[in-house]
Write an enzyme that holds these catalytic residues in place. Structure first.
Site, mmCIF file in Angstrom:
data_model
loop_
_atom_site.group_PDB
_atom_site.id
_atom_site.type_symbol
_atom_site.label_atom_id
_atom_site.label_comp_id
_atom_site.label_asym_id
_atom_site.label_seq_id
_atom_site.Cartn_x
_atom_site.Cartn_y
_atom_site.Cartn_z
ATOM 1 N N LYS A 38 0.824 -1.215 0.000
ATOM 2 C CA LYS A 38 0.000 0.000 0.000
ATOM 3 C C LYS A 38 0.856 1.264 0.000
ATOM 4 C CE LYS A 38 -2.991 -3.238 0.509
ATOM 5 N NZ LYS A 38 -4.125 -3.633 -0.264
HETATM 6 C C1 LIG Z 1 -5.134 -4.568 0.521
HETATM 7 C C2 LIG Z 1 -6.578 -4.330 0.416
HETATM 8 C C3 LIG Z 1 -7.454 -4.684 1.436
HETATM 9 C C4 LIG Z 1 -7.020 -5.457 2.647
HETATM 10 O O1 LIG Z 1 -5.976 -4.913 3.363
HETATM 11 P P1 LIG Z 1 -5.000 -5.889 4.203
HETATM 12 O O2 LIG Z 1 -4.212 -4.934 5.027
HETATM 13 O O3 LIG Z 1 -4.166 -6.639 3.224
HETATM 14 O O4 LIG Z 1 -5.858 -6.773 5.032
HETATM 15 C C5 LIG Z 1 -8.792 -4.371 1.298
HETATM 16 N N1 LIG Z 1 -9.247 -3.740 0.210
HETATM 17 C C6 LIG Z 1 -8.438 -3.388 -0.802
HETATM 18 C C7 LIG Z 1 -9.004 -2.651 -1.973
HETATM 19 C C8 LIG Z 1 -7.081 -3.684 -0.744
HETATM 20 O O5 LIG Z 1 -6.295 -3.357 -1.779
#
Ligand SMILES: *Cc1c(COP(=O)(O)O)cnc(C)c1O
Length: 414
Positions: free
Chosen positions: A192
């Site tokens: 992210k």
């Molecule tokens: C990465 C992601 C999640 C989940 O996040 P995690 O920290 O991996 O649990 C949820 N929604 C979207 C759109 C994502 O890209």
């Protein structure tokens, strides 16, 4: 070129993260709660919550241990449960959909448009008397068309849960994503915009939602508890708490957000300026060109064949192949592989309405994704279809090299 994978924040880990972490280790408090009057207790999680809320310009933030738990916490805070329908795009990471399923609510898949985010017109078509909420997902750092989403929500009295996991720091018409709907979820996973390895955050301007979100993430406790508060616990919760080590890194990263976004935007601009895009190839629609994170550059080709040729030559794949980001590839959903003792949300007979999840049920989404290619700017992730491109540290020479390659490939497409 650098073979490293990850999101932009992971490329920026350095002295600041180390210093925050050392504070915690030296202080010896790894739990988010500690003796308030002990100067050794560093309160990194609490400070992260305060600084992230200030950064977004929102009242409340609850730090959690992942984006998935952030989404589950949002749904719990809103009281969404059995029989409730939540409209969610068919192009999103699977966690958006699984969090709805595990809340025992019903995900209703909707189409995307050429911004690769939820198509507001299709939301209208998917509303029933059971619809409780819309979950717009700001995919690939691109804010959804939130004016249109909020208009539909207001007309039908629906909650809006913003899935901001891929778009921390993005804004739409001057407001940061996560602050426009009723509640927002963020992720600090390594892919992210900012990261602590794993981690997440729930944000809202509504005190009641904050109190419920906090309770759900911490065994029902009131915000900023001290002790066990016997008699004051308001609801049944779980444990999705962030610990101080994660909080330390998250804090260092939130302080780098502006640097990260400035770098991404300037690298994306440089790359775009060097590209010679043929008339029949388009960039995806950016709902707020000033506000997107610029983590990726997406090309939309006129047909599947030309996208496939480009993908093959570039050593990448079209977005339709990006694993659990596309409903067509989510065998858990399509195959209904849920434990038999679990009231199967996919059949939904129990709720008096049968919903089926089938391959190619969203023809517009399929058509767009099989013609689209992600080029990395800051998120280098094969899973997202963006193993090809640049990263946040790429030099001008590296950017020029990638541009040259893209231009070369664009000349070859049928
Ligand atoms: C990465 C992601 C999640 C989940 O996040 P995690 O920290 O991996 O649990 C949820 N929604 C979207 C759109 C994502 O890209």
């Amino acid at each position: 070129m650098n073979k490293r994978i990850g999101g932009p924040g992971s490329f920026m880990i350095g002295e600041e993260e180390k210093r925050e972490l050392l504070d915690v280790i030296e202080g010896g408090y790894l739990f988010r709660y500690g003796a308030e009057d002990d100067p050794l207790f560093q309160k990194k999680v609490l400070t992260f919550e305060e600084e992230f809320a200030r950064y977004l310009d929102i009242e409340y933030c609850v730090a959690v241990n992942s984006g998935t738990s952030a989404l589950l916490t949002c749904l719990a805070a809103l009281g969404i449960g059995p029989g409730d329908e939540v409209i969610v795009p068919g192009y999103t990471f699977i966690a958006s959909i699984s969090s709805i399923v595990l809340s025992r609510a019903i995900p209703v898949l909707a189409e995307i448009d050429e911004s690769l985010t939820l198509d507001p017109e299709d939301i209208r078509k998917k509303i029933t008397d059971k619809t409780k909420a819309i979950m717009p997902v700001h995919m690939l750092g691109n804010p959804c068309d939130m004016d249109a989403v909020m208009e539909v929500a207001r007309e039908h009295d629906l909650f809006v849960i913003e899935d901001c996991c891929q778009a921390a720091g993005a804004s739409y018409h001057g407001k940061k994503v996560g602050t426009i709907g009723h509640i927002g979820a963020f992720s600090l996973n390594m892919f992210k915009t900012f990261t602590a390895g794993d981690g997440g955050a729930v944000v809202t301007n509504d005190f009641d939602l904050y109190e419920r979100a906090f309770g759900f993430h911490d065994q029902g406790h009131k915000p900023r508890r001290s002790g066990v508060e016997i008699g004051r616990r308001s609801l049944i919760g779980l444990d999705f708490r962030m610990n101080e080590l994660t909080g330390a890194v998250a804090l260092a990263q939130v302080r780098k957000m502006d640097t990260i976004l400035t770098l991404l935007r300037s690298k994306k601009k440089k790359l775009k300026e060097l590209l010679h895009i043929p008339e029949n190839v388009k960039f995806r629609t950016i709902n707020d060109p000033e506000g997107e994170c610029a983590t990726l550059l997406t090309l939309i080709f006129p047909n599947k064949d030309s996208a496939d040729v480009f993908a093959q030559e570039a050593g990448t794949e079209t977005i339709s192949h990006s694993g659990w980001h596309v409903y067509n590839n989510m065998e858990q959903i399509l195959g209904k592989k849920v434990p038999t003792d679990y009231p199967c949300p996919y059949e939904c007979e129990a709720y008096g309405r049968k919903r089926e999840y089938t391959k190619n049920m969203l023809p517009r989404t399929d058509d767009i994704l099989e013609r689209s290619i992600n080029i990395s700017i800051g998120v280098v992730d094969k899973g997202l279809g963006s193993a090809f491109g640049i990263n946040i540290n790429s030099s001008d020479e590296e950017i020029a090299e990638v541009a040259l390659k893209i231009n070369d490939l664009l000349r070859k497409i049928p």
